[in-house]
Design a protein around this motif. Structure first.
Motif, PDB file in Angstrom:
ATOM      1  N   LEU A   1       0.826  -1.202   0.000  1.00 24.36           N
ATOM      2  CA  LEU A   1       0.000   0.000   0.000  1.00 24.36           C
ATOM      3  C   LEU A   1       0.862   1.254   0.000  1.00 24.36           C
ATOM      4  O   LEU A   1       0.529   2.247  -0.653  1.00 24.36           O
ATOM      5  CB  LEU A   1      -0.942  -0.009   1.200  1.00 24.36           C
ATOM      6  CG  LEU A   1      -2.002   1.101   1.241  1.00 24.36           C
ATOM      7  CD1 LEU A   1      -2.818   1.142  -0.052  1.00 24.36           C
ATOM      8  CD2 LEU A   1      -2.915   0.925   2.443  1.00 24.36           C
TER       9      LEU A   1
ATOM     10  N   ILE B   1      -8.615  -3.328  -3.375  1.00 27.13           N
ATOM     11  CA  ILE B   1      -8.611  -1.880  -3.577  1.00 27.13           C
ATOM     12  C   ILE B   1      -8.995  -1.566  -5.021  1.00 27.13           C
ATOM     13  O   ILE B   1      -8.455  -2.147  -5.960  1.00 27.13           O
ATOM     14  CB  ILE B   1      -7.226  -1.292  -3.257  1.00 27.13           C
ATOM     15  CG1 ILE B   1      -6.857  -1.547  -1.800  1.00 27.13           C
ATOM     16  CG2 ILE B   1      -7.173   0.204  -3.560  1.00 27.13           C
ATOM     17  CD1 ILE B   1      -5.390  -1.280  -1.491  1.00 27.13           C
ATOM     18  N   THR B   2      -9.915  -0.654  -5.206  1.00 26.66           N
ATOM     19  CA  THR B   2     -10.330  -0.270  -6.556  1.00 26.66           C
ATOM     20  C   THR B   2     -10.041   1.193  -6.875  1.00 26.66           C
ATOM     21  O   THR B   2     -10.202   1.616  -8.020  1.00 26.66           O
ATOM     22  CB  THR B   2     -11.836  -0.524  -6.764  1.00 26.66           C
ATOM     23  OG1 THR B   2     -12.579   0.237  -5.786  1.00 26.66           O
ATOM     24  CG2 THR B   2     -12.157  -2.005  -6.608  1.00 26.66           C
TER      25      THR B   2
ATOM     26  N   LEU C   1      -7.422   4.722  -5.482  1.00 26.16           N
ATOM     27  CA  LEU C   1      -6.494   5.423  -4.604  1.00 26.16           C
ATOM     28  C   LEU C   1      -6.329   6.835  -5.136  1.00 26.16           C
ATOM     29  O   LEU C   1      -6.114   7.016  -6.337  1.00 26.16           O
ATOM     30  CB  LEU C   1      -5.122   4.737  -4.558  1.00 26.16           C
ATOM     31  CG  LEU C   1      -4.941   3.540  -3.627  1.00 26.16           C
ATOM     32  CD1 LEU C   1      -3.551   2.931  -3.832  1.00 26.16           C
ATOM     33  CD2 LEU C   1      -5.126   3.926  -2.169  1.00 26.16           C
TER      34      LEU C   1
END
Length: 214
Positions: free
Chosen positions: A19, A48-49, A51
């Motif tokens: 991350l 996660i889709t 950021l």
């Protein structure tokens, strides 16, 4: 690493190492989105889709680095045209400096063959013989250590990696594949602390670095 988890999921300053890496890339205004190449049996990816308001896509990788990078390139949407620039970065390099990334993107955008972050070799290099003794001292002038990210046009890199795999050549980084098709990416000097986390000592250093940098 000798850890129960793959190193990209190890805790680093309170969150998975991976991350940190993704966040450093997502912060740059010229980066439009991210694509993470995962192992086929990776059950730890948190799904996660997005950021920094940018899409995060995934693809399934292959046996070697070149297979995985090529799979990622092929999984990019059609809106990423052949002449669009892409960056390839190691998940285990979470200490990428923002100014190094900026210098790389500027160089790779203007140079037709792309660019890579690298560090000049400053240590004395020794070649060993079969018995593990010194056979020779190698000249270090003009030698660089390849780092990541490495930047190229999507079409060039996809063609280069496919050509290398078809020829049975194990391209250990993207620049090597580009070199095989006659391209010469520019070397952009990056910080030596852009290390690839490989050992527990590297992880300890990364925690210290993050505590004293942005």
């Amino acid at each position: 690493m000798g850890a129960a988890l793959p190193k990209q999921y190890l805790d680093l300053a309170g969150q998975p190492l991976l991350l940190h890496t993704l966040q450093r890339l997502a912060r740059h205004p010229r980066i439009a989105g991210l694509l993470v190449v995962l192992a086929a049996d990776d059950a730890r990816w948190p799904g996660i889709t997005q950021l920094a308001d940018k899409p995060v896509l995934t693809a399934t990788g292959g046996a070697e680095r070149a297979d995985s990078v090529l799979a990622g390139l092929r999984a990019l949407p059609d809106t990423v045209v052949a002449q669009e620039c892409v960056l390839v970065h190691d998940a285990a390099r979470p200490l990428l400096r923002a100014d190094d990334l900026e210098c790389l993107i500027r160089a790779g955008w203007t140079h037709p063959d792309g660019a890579i972050l690298a560090a000049p070799v400053r240590d004395t290099l020794k070649r060993a013989d079969a018995a593990g003794c010194i056979a020779a001292t190698e000249p270090r002038a003009g030698l660089w250590r390849a780092l990541t990210p490495q930047m190229a046009r999507r079409g060039d890199l996809q063609r280069a990696l496919a050509d290398a795999l078809q020829a049975g050549v194990a391209a250990t980084d993207e620049a090597m594949a580009l070199e095989r098709i006659g391209l010469h990416p520019r070397l952009v000097e990056g910080s030596a602390d852009n290390l690839k986390i490989t050992t527990p000592a590297d992880l300890t250093y990364a925690e210290f670095w993050l505590a004293h940098n942005d």
